[in-house]
Design a protein around this motif. Structure first.
Motif, PDB file in Angstrom:
ATOM      1  N   LEU A  48       1.140   4.156   3.102  1.00 31.53           N
ATOM      2  CA  LEU A  48       1.474   3.881   4.496  1.00 31.53           C
ATOM      3  C   LEU A  48       2.932   4.227   4.792  1.00 31.53           C
ATOM      4  O   LEU A  48       3.805   4.050   3.952  1.00 31.53           O
ATOM      5  CB  LEU A  48       1.247   2.396   4.814  1.00 31.53           C
ATOM      6  N   ASP A  49       3.199   4.687   6.028  1.00 32.74           N
ATOM      7  CA  ASP A  49       4.598   4.872   6.431  1.00 32.74           C
ATOM      8  C   ASP A  49       5.169   3.506   6.833  1.00 32.74           C
ATOM      9  O   ASP A  49       4.442   2.508   6.857  1.00 32.74           O
ATOM     10  CB  ASP A  49       4.724   5.905   7.554  1.00 32.74           C
TER      11      ASP A  49
ATOM     12  N   GLN B 224       0.888  -3.908   8.671  1.00 33.95           N
ATOM     13  CA  GLN B 224       0.045  -4.545   7.661  1.00 33.95           C
ATOM     14  C   GLN B 224       0.643  -5.883   7.211  1.00 33.95           C
ATOM     15  O   GLN B 224      -0.065  -6.886   7.126  1.00 33.95           O
ATOM     16  CB  GLN B 224      -0.119  -3.618   6.450  1.00 33.95           C
TER      17      GLN B 224
ATOM     18  N   GLU C 191       3.408   1.527   9.644  1.00 34.41           N
ATOM     19  CA  GLU C 191       2.118   0.995   9.188  1.00 34.41           C
ATOM     20  C   GLU C 191       2.317  -0.153   8.198  1.00 34.41           C
ATOM     21  O   GLU C 191       1.566  -1.129   8.213  1.00 34.41           O
ATOM     22  CB  GLU C 191       1.287   2.103   8.549  1.00 34.41           C
ATOM     23  N   ARG C 192       3.325  -0.029   7.347  1.00 33.94           N
ATOM     24  CA  ARG C 192       3.610  -1.104   6.389  1.00 33.94           C
ATOM     25  C   ARG C 192       4.017  -2.381   7.123  1.00 33.94           C
ATOM     26  O   ARG C 192       3.597  -3.478   6.755  1.00 33.94           O
ATOM     27  CB  ARG C 192       4.722  -0.669   5.425  1.00 33.94           C
TER      28      ARG C 192
ATOM     29  N   ASN D 117       0.860  -1.169   0.000  1.00 27.73           N
ATOM     30  CA  ASN D 117       0.000   0.000   0.000  1.00 27.73           C
ATOM     31  C   ASN D 117       0.904   1.229   0.000  1.00 27.73           C
ATOM     32  O   ASN D 117       1.619   1.466   0.965  1.00 27.73           O
ATOM     33  CB  ASN D 117      -0.908  -0.017   1.237  1.00 27.73           C
TER      34      ASN D 117
END
Length: 196
Positions: A176-177, A184, A180-181, A173
């Protein structure tokens, strides 16, 4: 008592630091000893005085970085986290911070040009410093692995699944930073893609 490092020790350390930066960023085959010596403003014979050849230097770099990664991951394993995924995220952050490229590809991608002895040496480093701490994570009682999955299988799957964190091409994605990556990707690794 503080002892002053000799010129030889300082030069060796400078070579290792420059080589680490280049090998981790570009990989084994794409990094030349000429580039390393140019950064340091030394001659290639001087580099070879400290490290017999490019392979020896690469192995030393990977051993050193592997030890740093392993020490950091073992420290994280000694800490208490509310959720197991948060602990694994912290361990993943160590790998991503230390490696600008996919660690699995960096190490195993060099095997086709390294001697068998150095392949074995790097295989030991990879198993001890990367796979084992992750396997220790998956061995925790708080985690319930599926019936036919043991901690070694889980850790190998985890490590080979990190590629999306090292490349924009494989990014899951684009908005996302990194934190966050990681979250995920770990959610997908630990819980899959389908509802149960």
């Amino acid at each position: 008592m503080i002892t002053k490092k000799s010129t030889s020790e300082v030069t060796r350390e400078r070579i290792l630091l420059a080589a680490t930066e280049l090998f981790l960023a570009k990989g084994y085959e794409q990094t030349t000893t000429r580039e390393i010596t140019k950064v340091l403003n030394i001659t290639q014979p001087a580099l070879y005085h400290y490290f017999g050849d490019k392979e020896a230097l690469f192995v030393e770099v990977i051993k050193r970085v592997g030890k740093q990664v392993s020490d950091s991951m073992h420290f994280i394993l000694s800490q208490t986290y509310e959720q197991p995924i948060d602990q694994l995220a912290a361990m993943t952050q160590v790998i991503v911070t230390r490696h600008p490229r996919d660690v699995f590809t960096l190490i195993h991608g060099s095997f086709n040009v390294l001697s068998l002895e150095n392949q074995r040496e790097l295989g030991i480093v990879f198993g001890r410093d990367y796979v084992r701490p992750i396997a220790n994570f998956f061995d925790q009682e708080a985690l319930k692995l599926r019936q036919n999955v043991d901690s070694r299988v889980a850790s190998s799957f985890y490590i080979t699944s990190l590629a999306p964190l090292f490349s924009d091409f494989h990014r899951l994605n684009g908005t996302l930073d990194m934190t966050e990556r990681i979250q995920q990707l770990l959610d997908l690794i630990l819980y899959g893609v389908s509802e149960r």
